[in-house]
Design an enzyme around this catalytic site. Structure first.
Site, PDB file in Angstrom:
ATOM      1  CG  HIS A  70     -15.455   9.513  -8.932  1.00  0.00           C
ATOM      2  ND1 HIS A  70     -15.702  10.825  -9.086  1.00  0.00           N
ATOM      3  CD2 HIS A  70     -14.183   9.313  -8.991  1.00  0.00           C
ATOM      4  CE1 HIS A  70     -14.382  11.159  -9.482  1.00  0.00           C
ATOM      5  NE2 HIS A  70     -13.499  10.435  -9.297  1.00  0.00           N
ATOM      6  NE  ARG A  75       7.576  -9.260   8.579  1.00  0.00           N
ATOM      7  CZ  ARG A  75       8.515  -8.712   8.811  1.00  0.00           C
ATOM      8  NH1 ARG A  75       8.544  -8.293  10.210  1.00  0.00           N
ATOM      9  NH2 ARG A  75       9.382  -8.290   8.097  1.00  0.00           N
TER      10      ARG A  75
END
Length: 200
Positions: free
Chosen positions: A118, A186
């Site tokens: 929104h 990672r």
């Protein structure tokens, strides 16, 4: 609303522009709320009924799908799920536009996949003003408990989303992403085949 007006609204939605509840009301027949309600009342011993309801609810659904009730969806019909999907309890699809999920995806409890946000300024939220962008979850992704995936995100093949993360941007393939907002921690490598001391 005329067909031309409907097409104009759909074009705005496709561009990720703001639209209102009244403007989008013509899409109401695509909602599968009754079928979702019925699915959430099925017994564990009714796999055939569950399968038939999933086929009636979703835009497409692959083979060997497990979706534990309850789940929730704004439409249902705009969700597309591949083969070998597992969705745990309290999965929420805010599918004002498409959510596409690949093969072998696992989703933990209480995850939200929301294609809709929104505007920040309250004046633009009149009549539930909103914008929508599709979500893509590629093959072999695992999403941890209580994660939220936001509009327009693509999660790459084989990646893991840590529990409680809020995913606001794309995640590359074969990566571990965690946090709020989620960031890549990672890469996933062959070293991860040795984790948990399991024998493959």
């Amino acid at each position: 609303m005329s067909q031309n007006n409907e097409e104009e609204v759909l074009a705005r939605i496709a561009k990720g522009l703001v639209y209102t509840e009244t403007e989008a009301a013509f899409q109401a027949p695509q909602r599968r709320t009754d079928e979702i309600f019925e699915y959430n009342r099925t017994a564990p011993g009714e796999p055939d009924r569950r399968r038939a309801l999933l086929e009636a609810i979703f835009g497409s659904v692959g083979e060997r799908t497990v979706l534990l009730p309850p789940f929730h969806a704004g439409f249902g019909s705009k969700v597309h799920i591949g083969d070998d999907f597992f969705g745990n309890v309290n999965l929420t699809f805010v599918d004002d536009v498409e959510i596409r999920i690949g093969d072998g995806v696992m989703i933990a409890p209480s995850v939200t996949l929301t294609t809709t946000g929104h505007p920040v300024h309250p004046a633009r939220r009149a009549d539930f003003g909103r914008f929508s962008e599709p979500i893509v979850i590629e093959d072999k992704v695992w999403i941890g408990s209580n994660a939220v995936v936001l509009p327009g995100v693509r999660i790459g093949r084989g990646s893991v989303i840590g529990a409680g993360s809020v995913v606001s941007r794309d995640v590359p393939p074969m990566a571990v992403a965690v946090g709020t907002p989620a960031r890549v921690l990672r890469a996933i490598t062959d070293e991860d085949l040795k984790s948990r001391t399991a024998q493959a």
